[in-house]
Scaffold this motif. Structure first.
Motif, PDB file in Angstrom:
ATOM      1  N   SER A  23       1.230   4.659  -6.866  1.00 50.36           N
ATOM      2  CA  SER A  23       2.446   3.934  -7.252  1.00 50.36           C
ATOM      3  C   SER A  23       3.276   3.564  -6.031  1.00 50.36           C
ATOM      4  CB  SER A  23       3.279   4.786  -8.210  1.00 50.36           C
ATOM      5  OG  SER A  23       2.563   5.043  -9.381  1.00 50.36           O
ATOM      6  N   GLY A  24       3.322   4.455  -5.068  1.00 50.14           N
ATOM      7  CA  GLY A  24       4.030   4.148  -3.821  1.00 50.14           C
ATOM      8  C   GLY A  24       3.388   2.978  -3.091  1.00 50.14           C
ATOM      9  N   ALA A  25       2.059   2.939  -3.090  1.00 47.99           N
ATOM     10  CA  ALA A  25       1.356   1.823  -2.444  1.00 47.99           C
ATOM     11  C   ALA A  25       1.608   0.515  -3.182  1.00 47.99           C
ATOM     12  CB  ALA A  25      -0.138   2.120  -2.368  1.00 47.99           C
ATOM     13  N   VAL A  26       1.650   0.568  -4.505  1.00 43.99           N
ATOM     14  CA  VAL A  26       1.962  -0.643  -5.284  1.00 43.99           C
ATOM     15  C   VAL A  26       3.369  -1.122  -4.953  1.00 43.99           C
ATOM     16  CG1 VAL A  26       2.379  -1.548  -7.604  1.00 43.99           C
ATOM     17  CG2 VAL A  26       0.370  -0.157  -7.169  1.00 43.99           C
ATOM     18  N   GLY A  27       4.324  -0.200  -4.919  1.00 44.46           N
ATOM     19  CA  GLY A  27       5.696  -0.576  -4.582  1.00 44.46           C
ATOM     20  C   GLY A  27       5.817  -1.143  -3.178  1.00 44.46           C
ATOM     21  N   TRP A  28       5.116  -0.535  -2.243  1.00 44.31           N
ATOM     22  CA  TRP A  28       5.132  -1.035  -0.869  1.00 44.31           C
ATOM     23  C   TRP A  28       4.512  -2.428  -0.805  1.00 44.31           C
ATOM     24  CZ3 TRP A  28       2.081   1.458   3.739  1.00 44.31           C
ATOM     25  CH2 TRP A  28       2.561   0.972   4.941  1.00 44.31           C
ATOM     26  N   GLY A  29       3.428  -2.636  -1.562  1.00 43.88           N
ATOM     27  CA  GLY A  29       2.796  -3.953  -1.600  1.00 43.88           C
ATOM     28  C   GLY A  29       3.692  -5.012  -2.210  1.00 43.88           C
ATOM     29  N   VAL A  30       4.465  -4.624  -3.216  1.00 47.92           N
ATOM     30  CA  VAL A  30       5.395  -5.581  -3.828  1.00 47.92           C
ATOM     31  C   VAL A  30       6.525  -5.917  -2.857  1.00 47.92           C
ATOM     32  CG1 VAL A  30       7.114  -5.826  -5.666  1.00 47.92           C
ATOM     33  CG2 VAL A  30       4.835  -4.972  -6.203  1.00 47.92           C
ATOM     34  N   CYS A  31       7.057  -4.901  -2.185  1.00 49.60           N
ATOM     35  CA  CYS A  31       8.176  -5.141  -1.261  1.00 49.60           C
ATOM     36  C   CYS A  31       7.766  -5.980  -0.059  1.00 49.60           C
ATOM     37  CB  CYS A  31       8.752  -3.811  -0.782  1.00 49.60           C
ATOM     38  SG  CYS A  31       9.648  -2.941  -2.083  1.00 49.60           S
ATOM     39  N   THR A  32       6.532  -5.814   0.397  1.00 54.94           N
ATOM     40  CA  THR A  32       6.072  -6.580   1.561  1.00 54.94           C
ATOM     41  C   THR A  32       5.313  -7.837   1.159  1.00 54.94           C
ATOM     42  OG1 THR A  32       4.029  -5.287   1.683  1.00 54.94           O
ATOM     43  CG2 THR A  32       5.910  -4.526   3.005  1.00 54.94           C
ATOM     44  N   ALA A  33       5.226  -8.115  -0.139  1.00 52.09           N
ATOM     45  CA  ALA A  33       4.512  -9.278  -0.677  1.00 52.09           C
ATOM     46  C   ALA A  33       3.058  -9.285  -0.222  1.00 52.09           C
ATOM     47  CB  ALA A  33       5.214 -10.577  -0.300  1.00 52.09           C
ATOM     48  N   SER A  34       2.444  -8.110  -0.250  1.00 53.86           N
ATOM     49  CA  SER A  34       1.050  -7.956   0.157  1.00 53.86           C
ATOM     50  C   SER A  34       0.202  -7.698  -1.082  1.00 53.86           C
ATOM     51  CB  SER A  34       0.918  -6.806   1.156  1.00 53.86           C
ATOM     52  OG  SER A  34      -0.446  -6.540   1.402  1.00 53.86           O
ATOM     53  N   LEU A  35      -0.527  -8.718  -1.506  1.00 56.99           N
ATOM     54  CA  LEU A  35      -1.383  -8.576  -2.679  1.00 56.99           C
ATOM     55  C   LEU A  35      -2.504  -7.559  -2.453  1.00 56.99           C
ATOM     56  CD1 LEU A  35      -1.756  -9.550  -5.551  1.00 56.99           C
ATOM     57  CD2 LEU A  35      -3.193 -11.391  -4.668  1.00 56.99           C
ATOM     58  N   PRO A  36      -3.138  -7.516  -1.274  1.00 52.44           N
ATOM     59  CA  PRO A  36      -4.179  -6.496  -1.074  1.00 52.44           C
ATOM     60  C   PRO A  36      -3.635  -5.062  -1.157  1.00 52.44           C
ATOM     61  CG  PRO A  36      -4.402  -8.206   0.579  1.00 52.44           C
ATOM     62  CD  PRO A  36      -3.117  -8.466  -0.160  1.00 52.44           C
ATOM     63  N   LEU A  37      -2.442  -4.830  -0.629  1.00 50.78           N
ATOM     64  CA  LEU A  37      -1.867  -3.492  -0.694  1.00 50.78           C
ATOM     65  C   LEU A  37      -1.507  -3.116  -2.130  1.00 50.78           C
ATOM     66  CD1 LEU A  37      -0.975  -1.003   0.859  1.00 50.78           C
ATOM     67  CD2 LEU A  37       1.235  -2.102   1.234  1.00 50.78           C
ATOM     68  N   ALA A  38      -0.952  -4.048  -2.879  1.00 56.87           N
ATOM     69  CA  ALA A  38      -0.627  -3.781  -4.284  1.00 56.87           C
ATOM     70  C   ALA A  38      -1.899  -3.545  -5.092  1.00 56.87           C
ATOM     71  CB  ALA A  38       0.175  -4.937  -4.878  1.00 56.87           C
ATOM     72  N   GLY A  39      -2.947  -4.307  -4.818  1.00 59.16           N
ATOM     73  CA  GLY A  39      -4.225  -4.110  -5.505  1.00 59.16           C
ATOM     74  C   GLY A  39      -4.851  -2.769  -5.165  1.00 59.16           C
ATOM     75  N   ALA A  40      -4.757  -2.367  -3.905  1.00 57.34           N
ATOM     76  CA  ALA A  40      -5.282  -1.062  -3.505  1.00 57.34           C
ATOM     77  C   ALA A  40      -4.503   0.059  -4.182  1.00 57.34           C
ATOM     78  CB  ALA A  40      -5.213  -0.914  -1.985  1.00 57.34           C
ATOM     79  N   GLY A  41      -3.197  -0.109  -4.309  1.00 60.20           N
ATOM     80  CA  GLY A  41      -2.384   0.887  -5.002  1.00 60.20           C
ATOM     81  C   GLY A  41      -2.773   1.007  -6.467  1.00 60.20           C
ATOM     82  N   LEU A  42      -3.043  -0.119  -7.108  1.00 60.60           N
ATOM     83  CA  LEU A  42      -3.486  -0.083  -8.507  1.00 60.60           C
ATOM     84  C   LEU A  42      -4.848   0.596  -8.635  1.00 60.60           C
ATOM     85  CD1 LEU A  42      -2.373  -3.607  -9.770  1.00 60.60           C
ATOM     86  CD2 LEU A  42      -1.413  -1.378 -10.377  1.00 60.60           C
ATOM     87  N   ALA A  43      -5.709   0.391  -7.647  1.00 64.75           N
ATOM     88  CA  ALA A  43      -7.014   1.062  -7.656  1.00 64.75           C
ATOM     89  C   ALA A  43      -6.842   2.569  -7.517  1.00 64.75           C
ATOM     90  CB  ALA A  43      -7.892   0.514  -6.538  1.00 64.75           C
ATOM     91  N   VAL A  44      -5.899   3.005  -6.699  1.00 64.41           N
ATOM     92  CA  VAL A  44      -5.637   4.441  -6.539  1.00 64.41           C
ATOM     93  C   VAL A  44      -5.072   5.024  -7.836  1.00 64.41           C
ATOM     94  CG1 VAL A  44      -4.252   6.145  -5.280  1.00 64.41           C
ATOM     95  CG2 VAL A  44      -5.396   4.318  -4.037  1.00 64.41           C
ATOM     96  N   VAL A  45      -4.222   4.279  -8.520  1.00 62.64           N
ATOM     97  CA  VAL A  45      -3.696   4.744  -9.808  1.00 62.64           C
ATOM     98  C   VAL A  45      -4.839   4.896 -10.812  1.00 62.64           C
ATOM     99  CG1 VAL A  45      -2.228   4.122 -11.762  1.00 62.64           C
ATOM    100  CG2 VAL A  45      -1.380   3.858  -9.447  1.00 62.64           C
ATOM    101  N   ALA A  46      -5.758   3.944 -10.844  1.00 68.47           N
ATOM    102  CA  ALA A  46      -6.920   4.059 -11.737  1.00 68.47           C
ATOM    103  C   ALA A  46      -7.791   5.245 -11.330  1.00 68.47           C
ATOM    104  CB  ALA A  46      -7.727   2.761 -11.716  1.00 68.47           C
ATOM    105  N   LEU A  47      -7.921   5.491 -10.044  1.00 70.72           N
ATOM    106  CA  LEU A  47      -8.681   6.636  -9.551  1.00 70.72           C
ATOM    107  C   LEU A  47      -8.056   7.953 -10.005  1.00 70.72           C
ATOM    108  CD1 LEU A  47     -11.004   7.636  -7.674  1.00 70.72           C
ATOM    109  CD2 LEU A  47      -9.297   7.692  -5.858  1.00 70.72           C
ATOM    110  N   SER A  48      -6.729   7.979 -10.131  1.00 70.32           N
ATOM    111  CA  SER A  48      -6.061   9.212 -10.565  1.00 70.32           C
ATOM    112  C   SER A  48      -6.483   9.596 -11.984  1.00 70.32           C
ATOM    113  CB  SER A  48      -4.541   9.058 -10.482  1.00 70.32           C
ATOM    114  OG  SER A  48      -4.054   8.235 -11.515  1.00 70.32           O
ATOM    115  N   LEU A  49      -6.736   8.612 -12.830  1.00 70.74           N
ATOM    116  CA  LEU A  49      -7.224   8.906 -14.176  1.00 70.74           C
ATOM    117  C   LEU A  49      -8.596   9.566 -14.124  1.00 70.74           C
ATOM    118  CD1 LEU A  49      -6.215   5.610 -16.006  1.00 70.74           C
ATOM    119  CD2 LEU A  49      -5.177   7.862 -16.256  1.00 70.74           C
ATOM    120  N   LEU A  50      -9.467   9.041 -13.277  1.00 68.27           N
ATOM    121  CA  LEU A  50     -10.805   9.618 -13.163  1.00 68.27           C
ATOM    122  C   LEU A  50     -10.768  11.022 -12.566  1.00 68.27           C
ATOM    123  CD1 LEU A  50     -12.809   6.490 -11.976  1.00 68.27           C
ATOM    124  CD2 LEU A  50     -12.830   7.565 -14.223  1.00 68.27           C
ATOM    125  N   VAL A  51      -9.928  11.231 -11.558  1.00 69.10           N
ATOM    126  CA  VAL A  51      -9.808  12.549 -10.933  1.00 69.10           C
ATOM    127  C   VAL A  51      -9.313  13.567 -11.957  1.00 69.10           C
ATOM    128  CG1 VAL A  51      -8.468  13.859  -9.234  1.00 69.10           C
ATOM    129  CG2 VAL A  51      -9.513  11.702  -8.586  1.00 69.10           C
TER     130      VAL A  51
END
Length: 123
Positions: A23-51
């Protein structure tokens, strides 16, 4: 004092930690307007479900409901995880558990009374 001890498990806290980082990575990606960073943050959130799911199935997550106080510790592993927990969606997704424990209870008809119950104190 409640007899419920929800979420105080290794699986729950690890999943929360991974999701917080994502979630922090998604927020950082939104604040810096970085789509790859926001996408990576969403992938980490999805990974948390699997973990969380894998840790639950390994016995580090506990089923919902009332448990004895001696099983409340965070370092206590659930020995019943291999058979599956009754009415646990994680266990059902993994194909664990007894089928009869997932069947909804039978509907019992209610006897009808001659007089209808009043709907409010005014009636």
């Amino acid at each position: 004092m409640s007899l419920y001890d929800e979420g105080h498990t290794i699986a729950g806290w690890t999943g929360f930690g991974v999701a917080a980082v994502g979630s922090g990575a998604v927020g950082w990606g939104v604040c810096t307007a970085s789509l790859p960073l926001a996408g990576a943050g969403l992938a980490v959130v999805a990974l948390s479900l699997l973990v969380t799911w894998v840790l639950h199935l390994a016995g580090w997550g506990k089923p919902p409901g009332v448990r004895p106080r001696e099983q409340w510790g965070i370092r206590i592993r659930d020995a019943r995880a291999r058979e599956g927990h009754p009415a646990c969606m994680s266990c059902r997704l993994a194909g664990r558990g007894r089928e009869e424990s997932f069947v909804a209870p039978a509907v019992v008809p209610v006897a009808e009374s001659a007089e209808p119950a009043p709907l409010s104190p005014i009636e």
